[in-house]
Design a protein around this motif. Structure first.
Motif, mmCIF file in Angstrom:
data_model
loop_
_atom_site.group_PDB
_atom_site.id
_atom_site.type_symbol
_atom_site.label_atom_id
_atom_site.label_comp_id
_atom_site.label_asym_id
_atom_site.label_seq_id
_atom_site.Cartn_x
_atom_site.Cartn_y
_atom_site.Cartn_z
ATOM 1 N N LEU A 81 4.476 71.179 16.838
ATOM 2 C CA LEU A 81 4.918 69.857 16.407
ATOM 3 C C LEU A 81 5.806 69.983 15.163
ATOM 4 O O LEU A 81 5.523 70.783 14.273
ATOM 5 C CB LEU A 81 3.686 69.008 16.085
ATOM 6 C CG LEU A 81 3.905 67.543 15.728
ATOM 7 C CD1 LEU A 81 4.474 66.770 16.908
ATOM 8 C CD2 LEU A 81 2.575 66.927 15.293
ATOM 9 N N LEU A 98 0.699 59.924 16.986
ATOM 10 C CA LEU A 98 1.597 60.614 16.067
ATOM 11 C C LEU A 98 2.590 59.605 15.496
ATOM 12 O O LEU A 98 3.142 58.790 16.238
ATOM 13 C CB LEU A 98 2.345 61.731 16.801
ATOM 14 C CG LEU A 98 1.452 62.805 17.429
ATOM 15 C CD1 LEU A 98 2.306 63.838 18.158
ATOM 16 C CD2 LEU A 98 0.608 63.488 16.357
ATOM 17 N N TRP A 107 8.811 68.399 19.474
ATOM 18 C CA TRP A 107 7.751 69.327 19.857
ATOM 19 C C TRP A 107 8.252 70.221 20.974
ATOM 20 O O TRP A 107 9.226 69.878 21.661
ATOM 21 C CB TRP A 107 6.475 68.585 20.297
ATOM 22 C CG TRP A 107 6.450 68.161 21.730
ATOM 23 C CD1 TRP A 107 7.045 67.036 22.259
ATOM 24 C CD2 TRP A 107 5.832 68.851 22.835
ATOM 25 N NE1 TRP A 107 6.811 66.995 23.610
ATOM 26 C CE2 TRP A 107 6.065 68.091 23.995
ATOM 27 C CE3 TRP A 107 5.091 70.033 22.941
ATOM 28 C CZ2 TRP A 107 5.600 68.475 25.259
ATOM 29 C CZ3 TRP A 107 4.619 70.412 24.199
ATOM 30 C CH2 TRP A 107 4.881 69.634 25.333
ATOM 31 N N CYS A 139 0.375 77.551 21.757
ATOM 32 C CA CYS A 139 -0.327 76.543 22.543
ATOM 33 C C CYS A 139 -1.409 77.232 23.388
ATOM 34 O O CYS A 139 -1.242 78.387 23.785
ATOM 35 C CB CYS A 139 0.647 75.823 23.483
ATOM 36 S SG CYS A 139 1.893 74.817 22.648
ATOM 37 N N PRO A 199 -0.893 71.519 24.275
ATOM 38 C CA PRO A 199 0.009 71.721 23.128
ATOM 39 C C PRO A 199 -0.775 71.896 21.825
ATOM 40 O O PRO A 199 -1.815 71.269 21.635
ATOM 41 C CB PRO A 199 0.839 70.435 23.105
ATOM 42 C CG PRO A 199 0.807 69.933 24.503
ATOM 43 C CD PRO A 199 -0.575 70.285 25.009
ATOM 44 N N ALA A 222 0.359 68.251 18.592
ATOM 45 C CA ALA A 222 1.363 67.763 19.559
ATOM 46 C C ALA A 222 0.707 67.128 20.775
ATOM 47 O O ALA A 222 1.287 66.246 21.407
ATOM 48 C CB ALA A 222 2.287 68.909 19.986
ATOM 49 N N TYR A 223 -0.518 67.553 21.105
ATOM 50 C CA TYR A 223 -1.194 67.002 22.288
ATOM 51 C C TYR A 223 -1.612 65.549 22.086
ATOM 52 O O TYR A 223 -2.035 64.882 23.021
ATOM 53 C CB TYR A 223 -2.402 67.861 22.673
ATOM 54 C CG TYR A 223 -3.554 67.830 21.698
ATOM 55 C CD1 TYR A 223 -4.565 66.885 21.832
ATOM 56 C CD2 TYR A 223 -3.629 68.739 20.654
ATOM 57 C CE1 TYR A 223 -5.619 66.844 20.934
ATOM 58 C CE2 TYR A 223 -4.668 68.707 19.751
ATOM 59 C CZ TYR A 223 -5.665 67.762 19.896
ATOM 60 O OH TYR A 223 -6.687 67.726 18.996
ATOM 61 N N MET A 257 0.398 63.091 21.193
ATOM 62 C CA MET A 257 1.515 62.156 21.378
ATOM 63 C C MET A 257 1.175 61.207 22.526
ATOM 64 O O MET A 257 0.923 61.629 23.644
ATOM 65 C CB MET A 257 2.819 62.905 21.656
ATOM 66 C CG MET A 257 4.043 61.997 21.499
ATOM 67 S SD MET A 257 5.616 62.848 21.830
ATOM 68 C CE MET A 257 5.658 64.060 20.507
ATOM 69 N N ASP A 287 11.501 64.410 27.296
ATOM 70 C CA ASP A 287 11.652 65.849 27.547
ATOM 71 C C ASP A 287 12.282 66.113 28.909
ATOM 72 O O ASP A 287 12.472 67.261 29.269
ATOM 73 C CB ASP A 287 10.274 66.517 27.539
ATOM 74 C CG ASP A 287 9.398 65.939 28.637
ATOM 75 O OD1 ASP A 287 8.623 65.018 28.335
ATOM 76 O OD2 ASP A 287 9.527 66.352 29.798
ATOM 77 N N CYS A 299 6.081 59.604 23.975
ATOM 78 C CA CYS A 299 6.833 60.159 25.098
ATOM 79 C C CYS A 299 6.437 59.390 26.359
ATOM 80 O O CYS A 299 5.631 58.458 26.290
ATOM 81 C CB CYS A 299 6.573 61.655 25.248
ATOM 82 S SG CYS A 299 4.846 62.086 25.537
#
Ligand SMILES: [Zn+2]
Ligand SMILES: [Zn+2]
Length: 204
Positions: A2, A18, A31, A37, A71, A75-76, A78, A88, A108
């Motif tokens: 992240l 986040l 990210w 990860c 992640p 980051a997981y 999000m 992405d 996302c």
């Protein structure tokens, strides 16, 4: 991994999420799947008890090779939004597709994880374009996929112009990022052969 400038906070639509702690310009990579990860091979995924798999699949991503990636470093967490400010689709990193103000939630679109066939959830994003039920099958529908591609391609020329907090890791691990820095602006060419679901560093 992240990017800095994004932190874990309580979320109005989910328990936690986040949030931007400083202005994040469109074109910033926020990210990417990285070597830190957590990963489970296809065989390890098959051997997971149902409850454990469901928990991991909630926060992780099934990849194109059948393995599962969770992640790292927050980051997981999000969350999904049907009006996501990070996409992405086709890239192997999450790209801010518009400017994000300090205090705004960073989101996302879970429907972009098309390798996770059959996955769905009830959405509570409260945006004007909320799809109600979010499914990974939606990611193959042309009107939605075309919308995502348009938003990403508008942000691609900005990637080389804005400060990239993840530059060193992206330059090492991400083939699309390397192509963008060499002037690539067409998503189909930039993302050819790789994606969040098939990161280049795992197949190299
Ligand atoms: Zn990572
Ligand atoms: Zn929604």
């Amino acid at each position: 991994m992240l990017a800095s400038g994004v932190d874990i906070q309580a979320s109005p639509t989910h328990n936690v999420g986040l949030f931007a702690t400083r202005p994040i310009p469109a074109g910033t990579a926020l990210w990417l799947p990285c070597t830190k990860c957590s990963r489970w091979s296809k065989e390890e995924v098959a051997a997971l008890p149902e409850e454990r798999f469901t928990a991991l699949d909630t926060y992780g991503h099934l990849l194109a090779d059948g393995s599962l990636l969770l992640p790292c470093l927050g980051a997981y967490l999000m969350n999904h939004s049907c009006e996501a400010n990070v996409l992405d689709f086709g890239l192997d990193f999450g790209l801010a597709v518009r400017d994000i103000a300090p205090g705004e939630e960073v989101t996302c679109d879970y429907a972009t994880f098309v390798e996770d066939a059959g996955w769905s959830m009830e959405c509570n994003c409260r945006t004007g374009s909320c799809r109600g039920r979010v499914t990974t099958a939606q990611g193959t529908e042309e009107h939605l996929a075309g919308h995502w591609r348009g938003r990403i391609e508008a942000a691609l020329p900005l990637v080389a112009r804005v400060e990239q907090p993840l530059h060193d890791v992206l330059a090492e691990l991400s083939v699309p990022y390397q192509r963008i820095l060499r002037g690539g602006t067409v998503l189909a060419e930039v993302a050819s052969g790789v994606s969040v679901c098939a990161p280049a560093f795992m197949t190299a």
